[in-house]
Design an enzyme around this catalytic site. Structure first.
Site, mmCIF file in Angstrom:
data_model
loop_
_atom_site.group_PDB
_atom_site.id
_atom_site.type_symbol
_atom_site.label_atom_id
_atom_site.label_comp_id
_atom_site.label_asym_id
_atom_site.label_seq_id
_atom_site.Cartn_x
_atom_site.Cartn_y
_atom_site.Cartn_z
ATOM 1 N N LYS A 122 -0.870 -12.135 23.109
ATOM 2 C CA LYS A 122 0.100 -12.691 22.162
ATOM 3 C C LYS A 122 0.446 -14.091 22.624
ATOM 4 C CE LYS A 122 2.509 -11.472 18.462
ATOM 5 N NZ LYS A 122 2.228 -10.528 17.363
ATOM 6 N N ASP A 162 1.856 -14.714 13.115
ATOM 7 C CA ASP A 162 3.016 -13.835 13.335
ATOM 8 C C ASP A 162 4.191 -14.602 12.715
ATOM 9 O OD1 ASP A 162 3.929 -11.306 14.962
ATOM 10 O OD2 ASP A 162 5.408 -12.805 15.486
HETATM 11 P P1 NDP Z 1 7.243 -14.256 8.659
HETATM 12 O O1 NDP Z 1 7.493 -15.486 9.421
HETATM 13 O O2 NDP Z 1 6.334 -14.290 7.489
HETATM 14 O O3 NDP Z 1 8.624 -13.626 8.179
HETATM 15 C C1 NDP Z 1 9.608 -13.258 9.094
HETATM 16 C C2 NDP Z 1 10.831 -12.821 8.329
HETATM 17 O O4 NDP Z 1 11.812 -12.304 9.243
HETATM 18 C C3 NDP Z 1 11.511 -13.957 7.602
HETATM 19 O O5 NDP Z 1 12.147 -13.450 6.469
HETATM 20 C C4 NDP Z 1 12.504 -14.461 8.649
HETATM 21 O O6 NDP Z 1 13.605 -15.149 8.103
HETATM 22 C C5 NDP Z 1 12.962 -13.152 9.243
HETATM 23 N N1 NDP Z 1 13.428 -13.364 10.623
HETATM 24 C C6 NDP Z 1 12.745 -13.938 11.628
HETATM 25 N N2 NDP Z 1 13.477 -13.973 12.744
HETATM 26 C C7 NDP Z 1 14.655 -13.427 12.424
HETATM 27 C C8 NDP Z 1 15.846 -13.188 13.147
HETATM 28 N N3 NDP Z 1 15.962 -13.518 14.438
HETATM 29 N N4 NDP Z 1 16.872 -12.584 12.485
HETATM 30 C C9 NDP Z 1 16.738 -12.219 11.179
HETATM 31 N N5 NDP Z 1 15.642 -12.447 10.443
HETATM 32 C C10 NDP Z 1 14.618 -13.024 11.062
HETATM 33 O O7 NDP Z 1 6.734 -13.177 9.739
HETATM 34 P P2 NDP Z 1 5.984 -11.810 9.504
HETATM 35 O O8 NDP Z 1 6.401 -11.195 8.217
HETATM 36 O O9 NDP Z 1 4.551 -12.041 9.760
HETATM 37 O O10 NDP Z 1 6.526 -10.952 10.738
HETATM 38 C C11 NDP Z 1 7.668 -10.085 10.623
HETATM 39 C C12 NDP Z 1 7.602 -9.051 11.724
HETATM 40 O O11 NDP Z 1 6.393 -8.290 11.607
HETATM 41 C C13 NDP Z 1 7.580 -9.603 13.158
HETATM 42 O O12 NDP Z 1 8.235 -8.701 14.019
HETATM 43 C C14 NDP Z 1 6.091 -9.606 13.499
HETATM 44 O O13 NDP Z 1 5.875 -9.566 14.891
HETATM 45 C C15 NDP Z 1 5.662 -8.319 12.830
HETATM 46 N N6 NDP Z 1 4.239 -8.205 12.560
HETATM 47 C C16 NDP Z 1 3.589 -9.115 11.774
HETATM 48 C C17 NDP Z 1 2.247 -8.958 11.498
HETATM 49 C C18 NDP Z 1 1.512 -9.850 10.557
HETATM 50 O O14 NDP Z 1 0.362 -9.512 10.229
HETATM 51 N N7 NDP Z 1 2.086 -10.922 10.085
HETATM 52 C C19 NDP Z 1 1.458 -7.871 12.128
HETATM 53 C C20 NDP Z 1 2.259 -6.916 12.863
HETATM 54 C C21 NDP Z 1 3.588 -7.122 13.086
HETATM 55 P P3 NDP Z 1 13.598 -16.765 8.015
HETATM 56 O O15 NDP Z 1 12.829 -17.084 6.773
HETATM 57 O O16 NDP Z 1 15.024 -17.127 7.959
HETATM 58 O O17 NDP Z 1 12.926 -17.258 9.271
#
Ligand code: NDP
Length: 449
Positions: A122, A162
């Site tokens: 990662k 991510d």
């Molecule tokens: P994105 O950047 O596309 O979206 C993240 C979302 O979570 C946004 O809505 C963001 O809000 C919100 N967010 C981020 N940090 C915080 C925080 N500290 N408090 C509250 N809201 C928060 O990321 P992903 O959708 O790709 O990832 C989301 C989760 O899924 C993560 O945990 C990631 O590790 C996990 N994941 C992702 C994969 C993938 O294929 N993308 C695969 C497996 C797991 P804002 O817009 O305000 O930043």
């Protein structure tokens, strides 16, 4: 085990998230170690919690006003026993070595569950793309790749997206890698379709979460049809979780971002979800803008002073946390149980605190841990690597059906592994045990390296 954990804490006392991830795995693999004294003799635990390599580097870049900024970049190459390191890159101001180590460690066991040949890694940086112009994001990605390129490669380490790293960032990172190395290879996944990406990769994590939820419900003779669902986040994982839930007859009530959440009692239907995608992906706006078009929905601003997360106070059948780590604490978990939630399926990595997980398990709800439930993303990344190696592109239906089959197999693996150790219905234990055993066996086969 306790002494190993104590040593990890003593060595790196500030790495709280990493300690949490290690502790969670250790507690559930205890019976495996008791049954396999060889594992202890070979110091497997001590080896598996120590990354094979940690890379930390300076990322200097210039903003649109000509001001120079310096961020910190990371890549943790955790374990390559079953394949090249594989795992995403996170760009978010909260990124630290602890966060990257926890994510890399989770990734090792998750990748193992997919049965594809992928080790775990990662990376990321404490860079915040929010509010930055495309040109600034491009310059940052180029500076980041200028260093990372010497550590990765299609048979060595294959990063992906991510939080904060989507199609735009992968494009800039890939362009710089190609220029510096003078090679067009599958060194990153999540690429655009026109230049080596796989169909269904953007959808894979969210779709996979819902396929896993459907599998869990199937064990009780139920389906998602008519089920109300709380989804947090509004990024890649949340959007495609919501999309698949709608397709399977579920009703999505909430979405969020780091500023707050929206609750739409009438349900976020396909048309409303398209609007969310427009807000978040095209305009790079905030989830509160949803209420400007759909005023019947309510918006609740994030209050960091609260000791609970208000998104989880709404009654629903299911919850799919899809934002970030530790977004469900003990209090939230108890509220969810009191409100009738019968299924929690994790899209985000480690969104539930250890005491929240205990509450889910004690109350016998269907709890799908992230390691298993969100493995669809990396699984389709593995399929993207396979297609790149063959210089082929599989049709959408083929990738989707492989994804569905992989999620089915992961579910069966969790059920079987938990049953083998007398822990029926405990998916968290099943995922940890099955993921751990595969990696350990490969490590033993390969000797002391
Ligand atoms: P994105 O950047 O596309 O979206 C993240 C979302 O979570 C946004 O809505 C963001 O809000 C919100 N967010 C981020 N940090 C915080 C925080 N500290 N408090 C509250 N809201 C928060 O990321 P992903 O959708 O790709 O990832 C989301 C989760 O899924 C993560 O945990 C990631 O590790 C996990 N994941 C992702 C994969 C993938 O294929 N993308 C695969 C497996 C797991 P804002 O817009 O305000 O930043």
């Amino acid at each position: 085990m306790d002494s190993i954990l104590a040593k990890i804490i003593q060595r790196d006392p500030e790495q709280k998230e990493f300690h949490q991830a290690v502790q969670e795995v250790m507690e559930t693999v205890r019976p495996v170690l008791e049954r396999n004294p060889e594992f202890r003799k070979q110091a497997i635990l001590e080896r598996i919690v120590e990354p094979e390599r940690v890379i930390m580097f300076r990322v200097p870049w210039m903003d649109d006003q000509g001001q120079v900024h310096v961020n910190r970049g990371f890549r943790v190459e955790m374990n390559s026993a079953i394949g090249p390191y594989k795992g995403g890159l996170r760009f978010h101001p909260s990124v630290t070595l602890s966060i990257i180590k926890f994510l890399a460690s989770e990734q090792v066991f998750k990748n193992s569950l997919t049965t594809l040949q992928m080790g775990g890694g990662k990376g990321g940086a404490d860079f915040d793309p929010k509010g930055r112009s495309d040109a600034e994001v491009m310059r940052f990605c180029q500076a980041f790749m200028a260093e990372l390129q010497r550590h990765i490669g299609p048979d060595t380490d294959v990063p992906a997206g991510d939080i904060g790293v989507g199609a735009r960032e992968i494009g800039y990172l890939f362009g710089m890698y190609k220029k510096l190395r003078n090679e067009f290879t599958g060194v990153l996944t999540g690429k655009s379709l026109a230049w080596g990406g796989s169909l269904i990769r953007p959808e894979a994590t969210g779709y996979g979460v819902v396929y896993f939820a459907a599998e869990m419900l199937g064990t009780r003779g139920e389906t998602l049809e008519g089920k109300t669902c709380l989804v947090s986040g509004s990024g890649n994982v949340a959007q495609f979780t919501a999309e698949k839930l709608l397709e399977l007859g579920g009703k999505v009530l909430t979405l969020s971002d780091s500023s707050g959440y929206i609750f739409d009692e009438e349900g976020i239907d396909a048309e409303k979800l398209e609007h969310v995608k427009d807000i978040k992906n095209i305009r790079r706006g905030r989830i509160r803008e949803y209420c400007e078009k759909y005023p019947q929905a309510i918006y609740v601003e994030t209050d960091p002073g609260l000791d609970y997360n208000p998104i989880w106070t709404h009654s629903a059948d299911c919850a799919m946390p899809s934002a970030t780590q530790n977004e469900i604490n003990e209090k939230d978990a108890q509220t969810m149980i009191n409100n009738g939630v019968q299924l929690v399926c994790e899209g985000a990595n480690m969104p539930s605190s250890p005491s929240a997980v205990d509450i889910f398990v004690e109350n016998h709800i269907l709890y799908g841990p992230s390691k298993a439930a969100n493995a669809g993303g990396v699984a389709v990344s593995g399929l993207e690597m396979a297609q790149n190696s063959m210089r082929l592109k599989w049709p959408r239906e083929e990738v989707d059906s492989r994804l569905k089959q992989i999620m089915h197999c992961i579910h069966t693996t969790c059920v079987d592994a938990s049953a083998e150790y007398g822990l029926q219905g405990n998916y968290a234990a099943g995922a940890n045990i099955a993921g751990f055993v595969n990696v350990v066996n490969a490590m033993l086969d390969q000797g002391l390296v």
